[in-house]
Design an enzyme around this catalytic site. Structure first.
Site, PDB file in Angstrom:
ATOM      1  N   THR A 405      21.191 -13.981   0.201  1.00  0.00           N
ATOM      2  CA  THR A 405      22.310 -14.901   0.460  1.00  0.00           C
ATOM      3  C   THR A 405      23.571 -14.143   0.868  1.00  0.00           C
ATOM      4  O   THR A 405      23.678 -12.928   0.714  1.00  0.00           O
ATOM      5  CB  THR A 405      22.565 -15.804  -0.771  1.00  0.00           C
ATOM      6  N   GLU A 442      13.121 -21.161   1.762  1.00  0.00           N
ATOM      7  CA  GLU A 442      13.851 -21.948   0.773  1.00  0.00           C
ATOM      8  C   GLU A 442      12.979 -22.922  -0.011  1.00  0.00           C
ATOM      9  O   GLU A 442      13.363 -23.366  -1.103  1.00  0.00           O
ATOM     10  CB  GLU A 442      14.992 -22.713   1.443  1.00  0.00           C
ATOM     11  N   SER A 469      19.652 -25.637  -5.385  1.00  0.00           N
ATOM     12  CA  SER A 469      20.257 -24.337  -5.115  1.00  0.00           C
ATOM     13  C   SER A 469      21.191 -23.961  -6.258  1.00  0.00           C
ATOM     14  O   SER A 469      21.535 -24.795  -7.107  1.00  0.00           O
ATOM     15  CB  SER A 469      21.049 -24.408  -3.799  1.00  0.00           C
ATOM     16  N   GLY A 492      21.142 -15.474  -5.898  1.00  0.00           N
ATOM     17  CA  GLY A 492      20.183 -16.364  -6.536  1.00  0.00           C
ATOM     18  C   GLY A 492      20.842 -17.168  -7.642  1.00  0.00           C
ATOM     19  O   GLY A 492      22.022 -17.528  -7.558  1.00  0.00           O
TER      20      GLY A 492
END
Length: 585
Positions: A405, A442, A469, A492
């Protein structure tokens, strides 16, 4: 040392007892430094008018270029993200998804844009269950087409641009196209991740791009062009997001997803053509005298961070020194409680009636705070029973979110701001490269187990659903509703703790943004208490174990990027654990 009363206000007798216990350990300061050891020393960067903080200097330069040309924070965000697709492909890009918080100063308004990936229409709740009726091993699910969600980045960015852009859409792609054609210098972090990834060279297109003919990885400083990506960006610059979601690019994505010999996905061209980004209502709450706004579901980041801070609002955290046993214990215990609720209740709100109001109710959070003992860890917390609980959803979900990310924070000259977190999930996502960009994995953010004890898990796979998420882009406002800060991080499910740590550093411990980012990372996701490897917190293992903590020392590779309001403008901080920088003018 003078004893300090650490609760802000009286509650029940149980809470009073806790507060007295806390004074007994408040003197445990351990003489820990405020910054994690072994990190490159950085200082806050100051700017009078506008600022960009992102994970790569080339991306920051692109954002600043747009701002100086009269672009908005949204314009700069698009330019930043396109460059990150090229120079930081392991972390985010147009083959993934994102969440954006946007603050419009002249209306004192917060909007959230949801560009999270979706499951294809043919997805089933048991798609990650193997032939033995057991969940697939994580990387058996990741590698291939099955893990790929319908990308959301470009639809979301186009929606935000139509609302808040000032420069022409095509202009925003210029820096990334130029770099793709001329080449960029491979960074140390990108080189290291390529070198150690055992799955990336197994995919033909990825092997050809990231490795030499002899199998060696791209070298640090090596110039790497990406002409395929340049062609894609030119098409999108000219034709808008439709050029990505329909036509040749969409056909190429679907062909790659469906072609894997053992782990094919079910995405179709119709899934891509039908993808819709969404504007959602920000989730906001208070901490001390500040208002904080974050991303709502399908991200659990905003809700869970607000729960943690709402629990800690019952305590005088300012009385505890950063890096002390008392601070790590208290904050970790609050995080256990919030993560227990998160894993039980939170999922895509278009599919699950999550009890968000009940989870953030002050009376409920006061009850949760009363469960904390200041001299003994609770171990594993149980979920609470907030008002609005959906009794049919019982399954505790422990979906694995790995620390890839990217996050960036931007303020423009009008005082508008973007806090945006983007991801392809794991480093290099599904490892599949299409037309010069990587596809996400994802869908492995869903629970692999669709049921527990015969009851559906909230975060199970369903067609068209967005996986839960932990991304937590955040805006901070003072009691006059003025924007005073914005922050976020990759990492994460650890993102939540990283962001909470930084907010506490700024609000309770009166640190600068850079100082707060530099603090050692720690916390609990309702498992072990995690301490950052190589930091001063390693010395806390024994005292925490004596309090009943199971301690895990590990890498805590945050990528916090934030900006705060200062007297004559803005101050930005970039996480020394990664390669980002803060720049402004």
């Amino acid at each position: 040392m003078k004893t300090r009363f650490l609760f802000l206000k009286p509650f029940s007798l149980a809470i009073l007892i806790i507060s007295l216990s806390l004074t007994a350990v408040a003197d445990d300061l351990n003489h820990a430094p405020e910054a994690a050891t072994g990190l490159q020393k950085r200082h806050d960067v100051f700017a009078k008018h506008a600022m960009v903080v992102a994970a790569n200097p080339l991306a920051v330069d692109a954002g600043i270029q747009m701002l100086k040309r009269g672009g908005s924070a949204v314009d700069a965000a698009i330019a930043v993200h396109m460059v990150l697709t090229l120079v930081e492909p392991q972390s985010s890009g147009i083959g993934g998804g994102a969440f954006m918080l946007y603050y419009q100063k002249n209306q004192a308004k917060v909007e959230t844009f949801d560009g999270r990936e979706t499951a294809p229409a043919a997805a089933t709740p048991d798609m990650f269950i193997g032939e033995n009726d057991m969940p697939l091993p994580f990387y058996d699910a990741v590698i291939g087409g099955k893990s790929v969600g319908v990308p959301g980045d470009l639809r979301m960015l186009e929606m935000a641009h139509k609302r808040h852009g000032k420069l022409p859409w095509a202009t925003l792609f210029g820096p990334a196209i130029a770099l793709s054609e001329k080449g960029f210098a491979v960074s140390p972090r990108l080189h290291a991740l390529i070198a150690r990834d055992k799955y990336l060279p197994l995919q033909t297109a990825s092997r050809e791009y990231f490795y030499h003919a002899d199998g060696s990885p791209l070298k640090i400083g090596e110039n790497r062009k990406n002409l395929q990506l340049a062609r894609v960006l030119r098409k999108v610059a000219k034709g808008g997001a439709n050029a990505f979601y329909t036509g040749k690019i969409a056909k190429d994505i679907v062909a790659t997803v469906q072609a894997h010999p053992t782990n094919a996905g079910q995405m179709t061209e119709a899934d891509l053509a039908n993808y819709k980004a969404k504007v959602r209502t920000a989730v906001c709450g208070s901490y001390r005298s500040y208002k904080l706004c974050g991303m709502p579901l399908p991200s659990s980041g905003g809700i869970t961070a607000l729960q943690i801070l709402g629990i800690l609002d019952q305590f005088d955290v300012a009385a505890l020194r950063p890096g002390s046993t008392a601070a790590v214990h208290l904050i970790s215990e609050a995080e256990r409680l919030a993560f227990a609720d998160r894993n039980q209740y939170l999922a895509d709100s278009d599919f699950v009636n999550a009890p968000v109001a009940g989870l953030l109710d002050k009376a409920y959070l006061t009850k949760r705070a009363a469960l904390i003992s200041l001299d003994q860890s609770m171990g594993k917390a149980e979920p609470g029973t907030p008002s609005g609980t959906v009794s049919s959803v019982l399954g505790q979900d422990n979906a694995l979110e790995l620390p890839s990310t990217s996050h960036f924070s931007i303020v423009d000259k009008w005082g508008n701001a973007v806090s945006m977190t983007a991801s392809i999930e794991d480093a290099f996502g599904s490892r599949h490269m299409v037309d010069g960009f990587l596809l996400n994995n994802e869908l492995t953010d869903f629970s692999f187990n669709p049921e527990e004890e015969g009851k559906p898990v909230a975060n199970r796979v369903e067609p068209g659903k967005r996986p839960r998420s932990s991304m937590a882009p955040t805006l901070i406002f003072d009691n006059q509703n003025n924007l005073v800060g914005l922050v976020g991080s990759p990492g994460g499910s650890s993102i939540i703790g990283y962001v909470v740590k930084t907010i506490i550093g700024i609000i309770d411990w009166k640190l600068t943004m850079q100082q707060a980012i530099d603090l050692p990372n720690f916390g609990s996701r309702n498992g072990p208490t995690e301490l950052e490897k190589g930091s001063s917190l390693e010395m806390l293992q024994l005292p925490l174990q004596a309090m009943g903590h199971t301690v895990k020392v590990s890498e805590a590779n945050s990528g916090l990027h934030g900006i705060v309001r200062v007297k004559n403008g803005w101050a930005g901080g970039a996480d020394p654990r990664r390669e980002g920088v803060a720049r402004g003018y």
